[in-house]
Design an enzyme around this catalytic site. Sequence first.
Site, short mmCIF file in Angstrom:
data_model
loop_
_atom_site.label_atom_id
_atom_site.label_comp_id
_atom_site.label_asym_id
_atom_site.label_seq_id
_atom_site.Cartn_x
_atom_site.Cartn_y
_atom_site.Cartn_z
N ASP A 1 -0.82 -5.24 5.98
CA ASP A 1 -1.41 -5.58 5.36
C ASP A 1 -1.79 -6.19 4.19
O ASP A 1 -0.76 -5.25 3.10
CB ASP A 1 -3.24 -5.45 5.32
CG ASP A 1 -3.40 -4.16 4.88
OD1 ASP A 1 -2.67 -3.18 5.48
OD2 ASP A 1 -4.17 -3.67 4.52
N GLU A 2 -2.46 -6.98 3.06
CA GLU A 2 -2.22 -7.56 1.74
C GLU A 2 -0.84 -7.00 0.93
O GLU A 2 -0.57 -6.20 -0.02
CB GLU A 2 -3.37 -6.35 1.22
CG GLU A 2 -4.54 -7.04 1.08
CD GLU A 2 -6.02 -5.90 1.13
OE1 GLU A 2 -7.12 -6.71 1.35
OE2 GLU A 2 -5.02 -4.45 0.93
N ALA A 3 0.62 -7.52 1.77
CA ALA A 3 1.45 -7.01 1.56
C ALA A 3 1.84 -8.14 -0.04
O ALA A 3 2.47 -9.08 0.19
CB ALA A 3 2.77 -6.89 2.42
N HIS A 4 0.58 -8.40 -1.23
CA HIS A 4 0.93 -10.02 -1.78
C HIS A 4 2.20 -9.21 -2.74
O HIS A 4 2.44 -10.62 -3.24
CB HIS A 4 0.33 -9.01 -2.46
CG HIS A 4 -1.29 -10.00 -2.23
ND1 HIS A 4 -1.28 -10.10 -0.88
CD2 HIS A 4 -2.43 -9.53 -2.18
CE1 HIS A 4 -3.19 -10.18 0.09
NE2 HIS A 4 -3.61 -9.55 -1.56
N HIS B 1 0.18 -1.14 0.08
CA HIS B 1 0.00 -0.05 0.55
C HIS B 1 0.92 0.97 0.02
O HIS B 1 0.53 2.25 0.78
CB HIS B 1 -0.68 0.05 1.49
CG HIS B 1 -1.84 -0.72 1.17
ND1 HIS B 1 -3.54 -0.41 0.11
CD2 HIS B 1 -2.16 -2.10 1.44
CE1 HIS B 1 -3.73 -2.01 0.11
NE2 HIS B 1 -3.71 -2.45 1.08
#
Length: 529
Positions: free
Chosen positions: A332-335, A269
């Site tokens: 979060d969401e550190a894909h 993000h």
Amino acid sequence: MRQHRRTLRLLGSLLLVAMAASVTGAAPAPAASPTPLDRVIPAPTSVAPGGSPYRITRGTHIRVDGSRETRAVGEYLAKILRPSTGYRLPVTAQGAGGIRLRLAEGPFGAEGYRLDSGRGGVTITAARPAGLFHGVQTLRQLLPAAVEKGYVQPGPWLVAGGTITDTPRYGWRGAMLDVSRHFFTVEQVKRYIDQLALYKINKLHLHLSDDQGWRIAIDSWPRLATYGGSTEVGGGPGGFYTKADYREIVRYASSRHLEVVPEIDMPGHTNAALASYADLNCDGVAPPLYTGTEVGFSSLCAGKEITYDFVDDVIRELAALTPGGYLHIGGDEAHSTSHEDYVKFMDRVQPIVAKYGKTVVGWHQLTGATPAKGALAQYWGLDGTSAEEKARVVKAAQGGTGLILSPADRVYLDMKYTKETPLGLSWAGYVEVKRSYDWDPGAYLPGVPGGAVRGVEAPMWSETLENSAHIEYMAFPRLPGVAELGWSPASSHDWERYKGRLAAQAERWDALGIDYYRSPQVPWGGSGK
């Protein structure tokens, strides 16, 4: 003789009223009755109704002790009451009776209070100023909703007789506002703070950075705000808070007894930061600014030392602006970050937060690394989140990591109510009012020790929200229910009783100019139709 004449005049007046009623077919207007003590939100810990009500009149004073903090709460109360009552309501340390605010030791904790009401006055007692302030919010709800209006109303201003004794179930009762996807001004944030305060919310989590915008000025990295903050979802002009702006938000929140918890989301993000400084990218090439809504494509470069210099500078400057004890590092969401790099990054960043005197908060993916001692993990999973992911969170809680519960399919306030809702998203499903309220934070994740649950928080993501009216429509009527989950004892939790209390809030929202979703699950009555 004078008494005899007064009696005759009274009897004559009653006869005229009765005659008018017989001619018109209308019954005399019923006498005003005060709001019962148990009709407020959040539900109080203990209610003992009884005795005569107190009536605020032109002669009422707000009496405070000698402390600056108590006087501040008294002035806040007077500012609310004066426009609608038309009364002077002087705040004074002299005299007796009226509305009294007092600090005294007792079984109130940091935020509890006792409210005593009778014919002679109303007294709110607390051990700390926050408790007095929360007691004032209860007093507001015990008065007619018209007390919230900005011009003189007819009254009467009655407070039911009896005693409320009240302490919160959890110490963390939060609301998150995403100012990154769409930017909200200082005044818009203040408006939301006032709405949160009415329901005894005590944490304002500000999501200050994301792919679409960086919203806080950092002197050592100025392009973060001036360039990274120059847009938002849909390509609008964005914006950012100067340090003076941020201090004003913190000051205003503190005056309403909310603690600001700033979030810089990382290592994912982060497109706004990566676009602002090429050196933060592993390949040294800055991507373009981003105005879409996809997630998981950006990452700080865990292998470059400049990344940690950057993080240190940002945390140092933000910590210096933030008097509260917490700093949220996202996670979060550190894909697009490998697991190895994610663990390395969190191992480097958490000690930086501690170095500047703050406690780490992260989204629950932090439990996939090694949470620092004392860290808090904010759980945003769904009922259907995998057993493996839930087990990792439970294990961390059993090992001492505190939890803030924000299940997305319960308390994400940006989720649509139904498929017809014009705002919001639905990736976590549709979240009607009953679903948002009808769960128990203490039992939500089996295996979590009771003491590990620090509280609840209602996030408001802003991909589709552009102004205060949008925020309010999505927050109300769900926000008061989340506040009750955080404050009220589990034994008071009952949807059938709650929905009636919730319906009674509609008139107050109307008076405050708050638009809200008229859920068919709530018996609104005339005000909600």
